[in-house]
Design an enzyme around this catalytic site. Structure first.
Site, PDB file in Angstrom:
ATOM      1  N   LYS A   1       0.855  -1.214   0.123  1.00  9.06           N
ATOM      2  CA  LYS A   1      -0.064   0.172   0.049  1.00  9.06           C
ATOM      3  C   LYS A   1       0.886   1.348  -0.104  1.00  9.06           C
ATOM      4  O   LYS A   1       1.454   1.566   0.923  1.00  9.06           O
ATOM      5  CB  LYS A   1      -0.931   0.035   1.311  1.00  9.06           C
ATOM      6  CG  LYS A   1      -1.912   1.348   1.449  1.00  9.06           C
ATOM      7  CD  LYS A   1      -2.249   1.918   2.699  1.00  9.06           C
ATOM      8  CE  LYS A   1      -2.834   3.189   2.629  1.00  9.06           C
ATOM      9  NZ  LYS A   1      -1.827   4.173   1.966  1.00  9.06           N
TER      10      LYS A   1
ATOM     11  N   GLU B   1       8.472   0.999  11.865  1.00  9.19           N
ATOM     12  CA  GLU B   1       9.512   2.129  11.885  1.00  9.19           C
ATOM     13  C   GLU B   1       8.581   3.326  11.916  1.00  9.19           C
ATOM     14  O   GLU B   1       8.167   3.710  11.080  1.00  9.19           O
ATOM     15  CB  GLU B   1      10.370   2.256  10.559  1.00  9.19           C
ATOM     16  CG  GLU B   1      11.744   2.852  10.878  1.00  9.19           C
ATOM     17  CD  GLU B   1      11.435   4.401  10.538  1.00  9.19           C
ATOM     18  OE1 GLU B   1      11.375   5.417  11.402  1.00  9.19           O
ATOM     19  OE2 GLU B   1      11.228   4.778   9.143  1.00  9.19           O
TER      20      GLU B   1
ATOM     21  N   CYS C   1      11.893  11.102   9.492  1.00  8.85           N
ATOM     22  CA  CYS C   1      11.717  10.456  10.601  1.00  8.85           C
ATOM     23  C   CYS C   1      12.931  10.502  11.551  1.00  8.85           C
ATOM     24  O   CYS C   1      12.751  10.971  12.782  1.00  8.85           O
ATOM     25  CB  CYS C   1      11.160   9.047  10.611  1.00  8.85           C
ATOM     26  SG  CYS C   1      12.166   7.917   9.847  1.00  8.85           S
TER      27      CYS C   1
ATOM     28  N   GLU D   1       7.130  15.863  17.541  1.00 12.30           N
ATOM     29  CA  GLU D   1       7.491  15.572  15.993  1.00 12.30           C
ATOM     30  C   GLU D   1       7.098  16.783  15.194  1.00 12.30           C
ATOM     31  O   GLU D   1       5.696  16.388  14.722  1.00 12.30           O
ATOM     32  CB  GLU D   1       7.341  14.102  15.544  1.00 12.30           C
ATOM     33  CG  GLU D   1       8.085  13.948  14.273  1.00 12.30           C
ATOM     34  CD  GLU D   1       8.241  12.492  13.904  1.00 12.30           C
ATOM     35  OE1 GLU D   1       9.042  11.934  13.068  1.00 12.30           O
ATOM     36  OE2 GLU D   1       7.307  11.773  13.996  1.00 12.30           O
TER      37      GLU D   1
END
Length: 489
Positions: free
Chosen positions: A182, A258, A292, A389
């Site tokens: 996906k 992750e 990230c 974040e």
């Protein structure tokens, strides 16, 4: 060659080596974040399409199938051929990445090079994993086998659509699995093009499948499907939690995650300030801050703090933001309006909570999602910009005094993906590297990744390690076989 008018050839779902419409016939738009214009309408998959892909992948993996009888060397050859075709069409794929993602053409080319490198690495690993013979009591011969886990699902992020595809696809194929991908709804075009290349290479029907769509529909259908044995996901920590819960509620499928990060980069007073400022600049502003493992907390020793802030602000103000197809552009647009609004919200919070805005902090223009490179000084550990974040081009510079103090600050987070330290003192470097809670620690550099080196995080930054030998183990089961012998030695 950069080409903003790149032809869009593949917009459907890829199931059983064919491009097909969604069962519902629905489509959704993919837009260019640089100008907000439509790039293409692509087929919108749903549970029914995932079911079809799973049937194809399960049949490809079943006992006696062509894929199950493909020798390891032949699997490696297919991976190498796919890497070669991606390199052959690197300009086409890079143009697709720029159109759907907004990263610069130069960075898109680097991403494609990395994709090929990862595939070649795992192509060489197809015959280098194996079981063991185990000495046990009694007349029993015991050994282990490494076996492909079966049908796997891969759910990709939008920030590195091609690299993250390689992270999942290459080890899964090397292990002998079949896969349903996906792609992120923002960036399906590059994955679909690579799927077409996999057919050209000669992968058997059903080994590689790509379903476009959204997380609550396609993503949920993949994670909850009883015939999918493992899911690999890269994305936010919040979605990672949902995936773990759904996987547990279905068939307790294996998951590797992750997830997010708030990585520290610690800079001591003995460094070359110009070098340190440039390393820090690249560590936060690479890929428009949409990384990230970006170093989003910069801890700088009080003796050099003011000078470091001055040079960091100067570097950020010189950064050219604009058309990602322009060779002189350093930073293209953010991915979409939602991301832009989130970044601007954190900028406002930074100012409200007492951080000093040194440069940037505003949206550029009214067309596209362009953001000024932003630098905050006087940041403290309790501020929102230091704890959340942001996923954007926002540099947060925090002052520290001692090694013990900065280690405690660096670890004061729920994340633990990456960390960096810059110093000429090896004792200081090793003390920090051993104490910081992070999956990777870079010393006097940042983002010095290698395909052979495991990649992943501590705490809420994820589960498992991708890349390297450990990345292959995510797609393998270990079977123990014990055979009674007719005699004792």
């Amino acid at each position: 060659m950069a080409n903003p008018n790149q032809e869009i050839k593949f917009t459907k779902l890829f199931i059983k080596n064919e491009f097909v419409d969604a069962v519902s016939k629905k489509t959704f738009p993919v837009s260019n974040p640089a100008n907000e214009k439509l790039v293409a309408n692509v087929a919108e998959g749903d549970k029914a399409d995932v079911d079809l892909a799973v049937v194809a992948a399960r049949n490809a993996f079943c006992r006696g199938s062509v894929w199950r009888n493909t020798d390891p060397t032949a699997r490696g050859t297919l991976l190498n051929k796919l890497a070669a075709l991606v390199e052959r069409d690197s300009d086409i794929i890079a143009n697709l990445i720029v159109l759907e993602n907004g990263k610069t053409f130069a960075n898109a080319k680097v991403e494609i090079s990395r994709f090929a490198q990862i595939l070649k690495f795992y192509a060489g690993f197809v015959d280098k994993y194996y079981g063991k013979t185990i000495p046990v009591d009694g007349p029993i011969f015991t050994y282990t086998r490494k076996e492909a886990i079966g049908v796997v699902g891969a759910i990709l992020p939008w920030n590195f659509p091609v690299i993250m595809l390689a992270y999942k696809l290459a080890p899964a194929i090397a292990a002998g699995c079949t896969i349903i991908v996906k792609a992120a709804e923002q960036t399906p075009l590059s994955a679909l093009y690579i799927a077409a290349l996999s057919k050209e290479v000669g992968f058997p029907d059903g080994v590689i499948n790509v379903i476009n769509g959204f997380g609550p529909t396609v993503g949920h259908a993949i994670v909850s499907h009883l015939d999918i044995r493992k899911v690999a996901f890269t994305g936010s920590t919040d979605v990672g939690r949902l995936i773990m819960k759904t996987a547990a509620d279905s068939n307790i499928k294996k998951v590797s995650l992750e997830l997010g990060g708030k990585s520290p980069l610690v800079i001591f007073e003995d460094v070359d300030i110009d070098e340190a400022a440039m390393v820090a600049h690249n560590a936060i502003f690479m890929n428009h801050g949409q990384v990230c493992f970006a170093a989003s907390r910069h801890y700088v020793h009080e003796k050099i703090y003011d000078e470091f802030v001055k040079r960091s602000a100067a570097l950020a103000s010189m950064r050219k933001v604009g058309d990602p197809f322009d060779a002189d552009t350093d930073q293209g647009p953010q991915i979409d309006e939602e991301s832009m609004k989130k970044i601007l919200h954190f900028v406002d919070l930074g100012k409200e909570q007492g951080a000093k805005l040194e440069t940037g902090g505003k949206r550029i223009g009214t067309e596209g999602y362009f953001m000024e490179p932003t630098v905050f000084s006087n940041v403290t550990d309790d501020m929102s910009i230091a704890t959340h974040e942001i996923f954007g081009p926002v540099q947060c510079i925090i002052k520290f005094k001692t090694v013990d103090e900065v280690i405690e600050s660096a670890n004061r987070t729920n994340y633990g993906l990456m960390a960096g330290v810059m110093t000429k003192n090896i004792d200081t470097a090793l003390t920090f590297a051993n104490a910081v809670e992070a999956g990777t620690v870079w010393v006097n550099c940042y983002s010095a990744g290698a395909v052979a080196a495991p990649f992943g995080g501590y705490k809420e930054s994820g589960i498992g390690r991708e890349l390297g030998e450990e990345g292959l183990s995510l797609y393998l089961e270990t079977k123990t076989v014990a055979i009674k012998l007719p005699y004792k030695n």
